[in-house]
Design an enzyme around this catalytic site. Structure first.
Site, PDB file in Angstrom:
ATOM      1  N   GLU A  17       1.196   5.627  -4.704  1.00 52.82           N
ATOM      2  CA  GLU A  17       0.318   4.530  -5.093  1.00 52.82           C
ATOM      3  C   GLU A  17      -0.918   5.035  -5.823  1.00 52.82           C
ATOM      4  OE1 GLU A  17       0.881   1.444  -5.168  1.00 52.82           O
ATOM      5  OE2 GLU A  17       2.722   1.374  -3.980  1.00 52.82           O
ATOM      6  N   TYR A 100      -6.302  -2.796  -2.874  1.00 48.18           N
ATOM      7  CA  TYR A 100      -4.923  -2.819  -3.351  1.00 48.18           C
ATOM      8  C   TYR A 100      -4.100  -1.715  -2.700  1.00 48.18           C
ATOM      9  CZ  TYR A 100      -0.768  -1.676  -5.837  1.00 48.18           C
ATOM     10  OH  TYR A 100       0.538  -1.359  -6.085  1.00 48.18           O
ATOM     11  N   ASP A 118      -0.804  -6.155  -7.873  1.00 47.87           N
ATOM     12  CA  ASP A 118      -0.995  -5.181  -8.938  1.00 47.87           C
ATOM     13  C   ASP A 118      -0.885  -5.878 -10.291  1.00 47.87           C
ATOM     14  OD1 ASP A 118       1.745  -5.571  -9.340  1.00 47.87           O
ATOM     15  OD2 ASP A 118       2.126  -3.450  -9.692  1.00 47.87           O
TER      16      ASP A 118
END
Length: 292
Positions: A17, A100, A118
């Site tokens: 990520e 996020y 996203d």
């Protein structure tokens, strides 16, 4: 993707990520695999200097992400027994982990119900529900609320929903050439129903050639190639007739050549080096530069 495979680890999901922020999957894949082979756990990364994380980051760009991952690994090893926290709240306490990333790791590593938003998901929501070609340039509170309202209440279904919406945006509902005939929800798409209106703004990519960012990247390439600190004077283009500095080895010499070929002036080079020092991406000792 290997970070979605059944044998994935929470650490592998976190690394993916962070690497995928502003970087395409194709560039991330080989670097992610090298990282996971070298540092399969947070403790493995924390045991090495931060500079090794920066060196292994290669050309992914935005190398401060490597420093943040190293800092997060150190906290995980020291304060969490080497095990990644499994809730959004706890994940957000790690260095460099924002809303996020915490939501994505909670969902994809631990199967938690979390609202993941996203760029790809934002674009799907904007077209499917908002009738807009592109979402706003920056995430808005309204978008976040819409995504939260859409998220299924069932935990397992919510994880699949996040992954599906992300994948739909990545491979079908793309920014420049959406494959609408292949879209499973094309019939319900508000953007198509509206006649596919164009974007209300033109997305602007960041400039690269001739910028301080390009010079910073070239300086970083020298430091990554060097096994020992590099004298600061070597970063300046050679002066005709001046005594040569000792050779720094093939890889370093080649990287210095690429830096000099940019033709950046002394002020721009000084700004680039000063920025790297301020960001902790370089350290200066007695006029020599090295990775941290």
């Amino acid at each position: 993707m290997p970070w979605r495979a059944e044998d994935r680890t929470p650490w592998g999901v976190l690394v993916s990520e962070v690497m995928l922020q502003q970087t395409p999957v194709g560039r991330v894949l080989p670097v992610w695999r090298e990282w996971m082979e070298r540092w399969p756990s947070p403790a493995d990364l924390a045991a090495e200097p931060a500079g090794e994380a920066v060196r292994a980051w290669g050309r992914l760009g935005y190398p401060r992400r490597a420093l943040r991952l190293h800092a997060a690994a150190a906290v995980i090893a020291a304060e969490h027994g080497g095990t990644l926290p499994d809730t959004e709240e706890a994940l957000r306490t790690l260095p460099g982990v924002g809303s996020y990333t915490a939501a994505a790791v909670a969902a994809f590593a631990f199967g938690r119900r979390a609202t993941v938003v996203d760029t790809n998901i934002r674009r799907v929501h904007a077209r499917l529900l908002g009738g807009e070609a592109l979402p706003a340039p920056a995430l808005t509170a309204a978008e976040q609320r819409r995504a939260a309202a859409l998220l299924p209440q069932d935990t397992a279904l919510s994880v699949a929903w996040n992954a599906a919406a992300m994948e739909l945006g990545a491979v079908v509902c793309t920014a420049r050439a959406p494959r609408c005939p292949a879209c499973p929800v094309a019939a319900a798409c508000a953007w198509r129903a509206a006649g596919e209106p164009p974007p209300t703004y033109t997305p602007r990519g960041q400039a690269w050639h001739g910028t301080d960012r390009q010079v910073r990247g070239a300086v970083m390439a020298v430091l990554r190639a060097a096994e020992h600190p590099v004298h600061r004077a070597l970063f300046e283009p050679p002066v005709p007739g001046a005594p040569p500095w000792p050779s720094e080895g093939g890889a370093v010499t080649a990287a210095l050549g690429r830096l000099h070929a940019l033709g950046s002036g002394p002020d721009q080079l000084a700004r680039a080096v000063a920025g790297l020092l301020a960001d902790g991406l370089a350290v200066e000792d007695d006029g020599r530069l090295r990775l941290p």
